[in-house]
Design an enzyme around this catalytic site. Structure first.
Site, PDB file in Angstrom:
ATOM      1  N   ASP A  95       7.914 -29.916   8.222  1.00 48.38           N
ATOM      2  CA  ASP A  95       8.131 -28.562   9.135  1.00 48.38           C
ATOM      3  C   ASP A  95       8.327 -28.791  10.456  1.00 48.38           C
ATOM      4  O   ASP A  95       8.992 -27.829  11.049  1.00 48.38           O
ATOM      5  CB  ASP A  95       6.993 -27.686   8.696  1.00 48.38           C
ATOM      6  CG  ASP A  95       5.671 -28.631   9.002  1.00 48.38           C
ATOM      7  OD1 ASP A  95       5.770 -29.524   9.656  1.00 48.38           O
ATOM      8  OD2 ASP A  95       4.626 -27.901   8.796  1.00 48.38           O
ATOM      9  N   HIS A  96       7.951 -29.887  11.184  1.00 49.26           N
ATOM     10  CA  HIS A  96       7.923 -30.107  12.458  1.00 49.26           C
ATOM     11  C   HIS A  96       9.207 -30.499  13.042  1.00 49.26           C
ATOM     12  O   HIS A  96       9.526 -30.342  14.364  1.00 49.26           O
ATOM     13  CB  HIS A  96       6.921 -30.898  13.053  1.00 49.26           C
ATOM     14  CG  HIS A  96       5.626 -30.295  13.125  1.00 49.26           C
ATOM     15  ND1 HIS A  96       4.943 -29.789  12.228  1.00 49.26           N
ATOM     16  CD2 HIS A  96       4.675 -30.075  14.158  1.00 49.26           C
ATOM     17  CE1 HIS A  96       3.672 -29.102  12.487  1.00 49.26           C
ATOM     18  NE2 HIS A  96       3.672 -29.456  13.711  1.00 49.26           N
ATOM     19  N   ASP A 160      -3.014 -31.923  11.767  1.00 51.90           N
ATOM     20  CA  ASP A 160      -2.481 -31.105  12.431  1.00 51.90           C
ATOM     21  C   ASP A 160      -3.520 -30.240  12.939  1.00 51.90           C
ATOM     22  O   ASP A 160      -4.390 -29.973  12.143  1.00 51.90           O
ATOM     23  CB  ASP A 160      -1.343 -30.179  11.745  1.00 51.90           C
ATOM     24  CG  ASP A 160      -0.616 -29.234  12.667  1.00 51.90           C
ATOM     25  OD1 ASP A 160       0.487 -29.812  13.062  1.00 51.90           O
ATOM     26  OD2 ASP A 160      -1.045 -28.207  12.855  1.00 51.90           O
ATOM     27  N   ARG A 448      -0.239 -20.797  20.005  1.00 54.70           N
ATOM     28  CA  ARG A 448      -0.287 -21.415  21.521  1.00 54.70           C
ATOM     29  C   ARG A 448       0.840 -20.768  22.452  1.00 54.70           C
ATOM     30  O   ARG A 448       1.907 -20.619  21.958  1.00 54.70           O
ATOM     31  CB  ARG A 448      -0.149 -23.130  21.212  1.00 54.70           C
ATOM     32  CG  ARG A 448      -1.154 -23.567  20.454  1.00 54.70           C
ATOM     33  CD  ARG A 448      -1.453 -25.061  20.962  1.00 54.70           C
ATOM     34  NE  ARG A 448      -2.651 -25.325  20.444  1.00 54.70           N
ATOM     35  CZ  ARG A 448      -3.228 -26.280  19.808  1.00 54.70           C
ATOM     36  NH1 ARG A 448      -2.468 -27.552  19.712  1.00 54.70           N
ATOM     37  NH2 ARG A 448      -4.321 -26.569  19.266  1.00 54.70           N
ATOM     38  N   SER A 643      -6.783 -36.441  22.503  1.00 53.94           N
ATOM     39  CA  SER A 643      -6.538 -36.229  21.000  1.00 53.94           C
ATOM     40  C   SER A 643      -6.872 -37.455  20.190  1.00 53.94           C
ATOM     41  O   SER A 643      -6.324 -38.568  20.899  1.00 53.94           O
ATOM     42  CB  SER A 643      -5.371 -35.618  20.593  1.00 53.94           C
ATOM     43  OG  SER A 643      -4.338 -36.331  21.421  1.00 53.94           O
ATOM     44  N   ARG A 645      -5.351 -40.261  18.455  1.00 53.81           N
ATOM     45  CA  ARG A 645      -4.238 -40.693  18.297  1.00 53.81           C
ATOM     46  C   ARG A 645      -4.270 -42.226  17.941  1.00 53.81           C
ATOM     47  O   ARG A 645      -4.720 -43.241  18.758  1.00 53.81           O
ATOM     48  CB  ARG A 645      -3.541 -40.529  19.686  1.00 53.81           C
ATOM     49  CG  ARG A 645      -2.072 -40.734  19.520  1.00 53.81           C
ATOM     50  CD  ARG A 645      -1.362 -40.284  20.603  1.00 53.81           C
ATOM     51  NE  ARG A 645      -1.584 -38.962  21.303  1.00 53.81           N
ATOM     52  CZ  ARG A 645      -1.348 -38.279  22.238  1.00 53.81           C
ATOM     53  NH1 ARG A 645      -0.742 -38.934  23.103  1.00 53.81           N
ATOM     54  NH2 ARG A 645      -1.575 -37.032  22.741  1.00 53.81           N
TER      55      ARG A 645
HETATM   56  S1  SF4 Z   1       1.019 -24.076  15.187  1.00 51.15           S
HETATM   57 FE1  SF4 Z   1       1.667 -25.947  14.494  1.00 51.15          FE
HETATM   58  S2  SF4 Z   1       2.145 -25.996  12.398  1.00 51.15           S
HETATM   59 FE2  SF4 Z   1       2.091 -23.938  13.032  1.00 51.15          FE
HETATM   60  S3  SF4 Z   1       4.110 -23.324  13.281  1.00 51.15           S
HETATM   61 FE3  SF4 Z   1       3.391 -23.946  15.260  1.00 51.15          FE
HETATM   62  S4  SF4 Z   1       3.823 -26.309  15.318  1.00 51.15           S
HETATM   63 FE4  SF4 Z   1       3.919 -25.404  13.208  1.00 51.15          FE
END
Ligand code: SF4
Length: 755
Positions: A95-96, A160, A448, A643, A645
């Site tokens: 997905d990323h 994640d 975010r 974080s 890592r």
């Molecule tokens: S918060 Fe993270 S997992 Fe969710 S859509 Fe955004 S990048 Fe993808």
């Protein structure tokens, strides 16, 4: 089938016994969080005293989920364990790595071409080791997990930060680094600091424009980005029971924005409805049988202050829609105050783009509520002023909302449907702009909104709100517009006002999908080959690290004496380096380039004792390695914070650093170093840090009798011929000393698997 009913049965079988034992051991009523944690203590720790007096505890999670960017190193490491299959059900989600540029189909095809080698590797390694593989386009990890794998009372770790999304279905789901995922897949226990408990009592019921998103936007305003640190947030009350399971998922998802370890809701009718609607009625039946254990005890919720470290009360009857931002998700504005805040702060009032969807907010309910606003735009002859994009969270949702006509509604208002992927949320967005230096505003239903997060542009002011509020703002194109009270002028010059959004929690005709994008692993993967091109710049199979040579370490050179803060980001920088995260040798070229050299107060400039020249840290270290000379890294307080890592521990190990000597470690990084077979030690007297000189040669003695709690000694040979020595501490237990001797934890597992 994707979910593993047998595993869930096993979890539920031991659940009641564990919860009863916990009640007995603590002599008190239990929160839901405590019940789930106790039910998942690893066997070795089951007899440990239960409660918040306990510090670090070992758990046995039920599942692992990995997104494609972080899965690469986790799985390369897992391959080192020598197991034929993963120890717990695990999945990979592509997905990323999909960039949003033109629209779903074109962007997806481009991503498949650009990331072919990564996808081939992930698909083949998943096939071989019994891991479920969700192809590019299948959806975003957290949405796919909610639809397929999350279950009440379960415990999951995921590579994640927004893994807590699964808390919407009553699962303790925690975001971790790849090393932790590797351990759990390899069959090792997983360690967590026993969390603090924050209770959120939701009373009343949402209505009108207010949505689940507004609950977490308000909580973020109350707790701020740090307020949830080290805590699990448990939601309860009649208001909690009135929220849809996907709405609860949104709230738990964004718990990451307050720094919470995770967030959780109890099992209730809404959870059962969602499980049944996503074809998991068997899980709902199993959960019904132990329903009393899948929520906190009544006495806890009646007197929350006695059981939680902190309690927050929110009345949903009075909750206003919120807009949070810019630049931080905890700057919370009730919609009635937002326009004034925009004007007072001089934020750009013109809204350029509205983006809905993402893992946070792309449920059927979200899409239908937003579409009800979009439809009004068409019906009321309004032209959409801002750009508008929709990112579905999964193919299941996308297919269903397309079937039911909602994507068409968005397209009619000028919306662009992007691929089922992270896209703009993680900066995978080729945004079209005429002038990137212009201050500008965007609004999203993501989670975010830190500077540069979405489009890499520091001038972009990003705000966060519910999808329906975002949709209304996109139509208005103006941040000072209040969709609850204000009117807009339509094509005919009339003043029109939005009606309240209306949504449908679950699709009336049920969810549907033609190809969900799931690839089941081979029953027996022994004949499957993992595909890695030996010439690849992005992927590299790992070689096991060498075992300890059985002697004290002598003649080490100083690679760097780091001054001040040295986080995992200083040790292994992110940004452009992330494309090499599956290639240890290439990413090692960022090793410690952010650390400040004590002797010249410069980053990435250290003295090479072999040449007397100053040069970059990685190149200097490679020179020592080529000459068979071990090195030591010296650091300050809280070395390795930030974080988790795994690269920050693997890179020094790979390049031949033998020991890290610091005033103090951040605990997770210290553990990561131990797992890689590295020697991590601390000054017994932090003043000894000052004794380290640039041209010193080091011996570390006492290793042949390395034992828990027993100090080692560092001997400094100064350039002037003098020597001095001092004791150093370590926190290795007997097991970790074995890791050190074997050259890493995975070497031990591999040996065990082979015997
Ligand atoms: S918060 Fe993270 S997992 Fe969710 S859509 Fe955004 S990048 Fe993808």
């Amino acid at each position: 089938m994707a979910f593993d009913l047998d595993m869930i049965k096993k979890v539920y079988d031991r659940y009641s016994t564990r919860v009863d034992a916990a009640r007995k051991a603590t002599g008190k009523h239990l929160t839901l969080t405590e019940k789930i944690l106790y039910a998942h203590l690893s066997e070795g720790d089951a007899d440990k005293a239960f409660g918040r007096g306990v510090d670090y505890v070992d758990f046995a999670p039920d599942r692992v989920a990995m997104q494609d960017a972080t899965a690469q190193m986790a799985l390369l490491q897992f391959m080192q364990a020598g197991r034929p299959q993963v120890a717990v059900p695990s999945t990979v989600h592509c997905d990323h790595l999909i960039q949003a540029k033109i629209g779903a189909d074109v962007d997806l095809q481009t991503a498949k071409d650009v990331n072919l080698e990564v996808y081939d590797f992930l698909a083949s390694v998943s096939d071989k080791y019994g891991i479920g593989f969700w192809k590019p386009g299948a959806g975003i990890i957290h949405q796919v997990v909610l639809e397929n794998y999350a279950f009440p009372g379960g415990m999951m770790i995921g590579t994640d930060s927004h893994t807590p999304n699964a808390g919407g279905l009553g699962m303790i789901a925690i975001g971790v680094g790849g090393a932790d995922a590797c351990d759990v897949m390899a069959g090792l226990p997983w360690e967590l600091k026993f969390p603090k408990l924050i209770g959120v009592n939701l009373t009343g019921k949402l209505s009108g424009w207010a949505s689940a998103k507004d609950v977490i936007l308000k909580v973020a305003g109350i707790l701020t980005v740090k307020g949830g640190t080290g805590a699990i947030v448990e939601y309860f009350g009649e208001g909690a029971r009135s929220l849809s399971a996907t709405g609860k998922g949104t709230i738990c998802n964004m718990g990451a924005e307050i720094g919470a370890t995770t967030s959780i809701f109890g099992y209730d009718e809404k959870a059962a409805t969602y499980l049944k609607g996503t074809k998991r009625g068997e899980i709902a039946d199993l959960a019904d049988a132990i329903a009393e254990h899948l929520t906190g005890d009544e006495e806890v919720y009646a007197n929350p202050a006695q059981y939680f470290d902190e309690v927050i009360e929110i009345n949903l009857d009075e909750l206003e829609p919120h807009v949070n931002g810019p630049f931080t998700p905890d700057l919370a504005w009730p919609i009635s105050k937002f326009a004034a805040a925009v004007k007072e702060n001089g934020w750009p009032t013109k809204l350029e783009v509205g983006l809905i969807g993402s893992c946070t907010n792309s449920s059927y309910e979200d899409i239908t509520r937003s579409a009800s606003i979009a439809k009004q735009a068409t019906d009321k002859h309004l032209k959409t002023k801002a750009e508008f994009t929709i990112t579905p969270g999964s193919e299941l949702v996308r297919y269903t909302v397309e079937r039911d006509g909602y994507l068409g509604t968005f397209e009619e208002m000028g919306g662009v449907v992007l691929a089922n992927a992270c896209g703009p949320c993680i900066g995978q967005w080729a945004r079209h702009t005429d002038d990137p230096t212009r201050k500008n505003s965007i609004i999203t239903s993501f989670n975010r909104n830190f500077a540069k997060r979405q489009d890499g542009n520091p001038n972009t002011h990003a705000f966060v709100a519910s999808p329906e509020i975002v949709t209304a703002f996109a139509i208005a194109g103006d941040l000072t517009f209040n969709p609850l009270t204000d009117t807009l002028t339509n094509d005919k010059g009339e003043q029109v006002k939005f009606d309240e959004p209306e949504g449908i929690e679950m699709p009336l005709k049920g969810y549907a999908v033609q190809d969900a994008g799931y690839q089941a692993p081979a029953e027996d993967g022994s004949a499957v080959s993992v595909i890695v091109d030996p010439k690849s710049a992005r992927l590299q199979l790992l070689e096991p690290f060498k075992a300890w040579e059985g002697t004290d370490l002598t003649g080490l050179k100083l690679l760097i004496k780091a001054k001040g803060k040295c986080t995992t980001d200083h040790i292994s920088m992110a940004g452009p380096w992330l494309k090499f995260r599956g290639h240890l040798d290439n990413i090692s070229n960022n090793m410690l380039i952010g650390a400040i050299n004590y002797f010249n107060l410069t980053a990435d400039s250290v003295k090479n004792e072999l040449t007397g020249e100053y040069g970059p840290v990685p190149a200097t270290q490679r020179d020592y390695k080529a000459n068979g000379i071990g090195t030591i890294v010296v650091g300050d307080e809280n070395y390795g914070e930030g974080s988790s890592r795994e690269h920050a521990a693997m890179e020094p190990r790979h390049l031949g650093v033998r020991a890290i000597l610091v005033k103090s470690f951040a605990r997770i990084h210290e553990t990561n170093l131990k797992k890689q077979g590295m020697l991590g030690i601390t000054f017994a007297d932090t003043a000894d840090y000052d004794k380290i000189q640039e041209d010193d040669t080091f011996d570390i003695t006492g290793l042949t009798t390395f034992a828990p709690g027993k100090q080692l000694t560092v001997v400094l040979h100064h350039k002037d011929g003098s020597t001095e020595s001092f004791p150093v501490n370590h926190t290795y237990n007997a097991q970790q000393i074995e890791w050190f001797k074997a050259g890493g934890a995975l070497n031990i597992i591999r040996k065990q698997m082979a015997s």
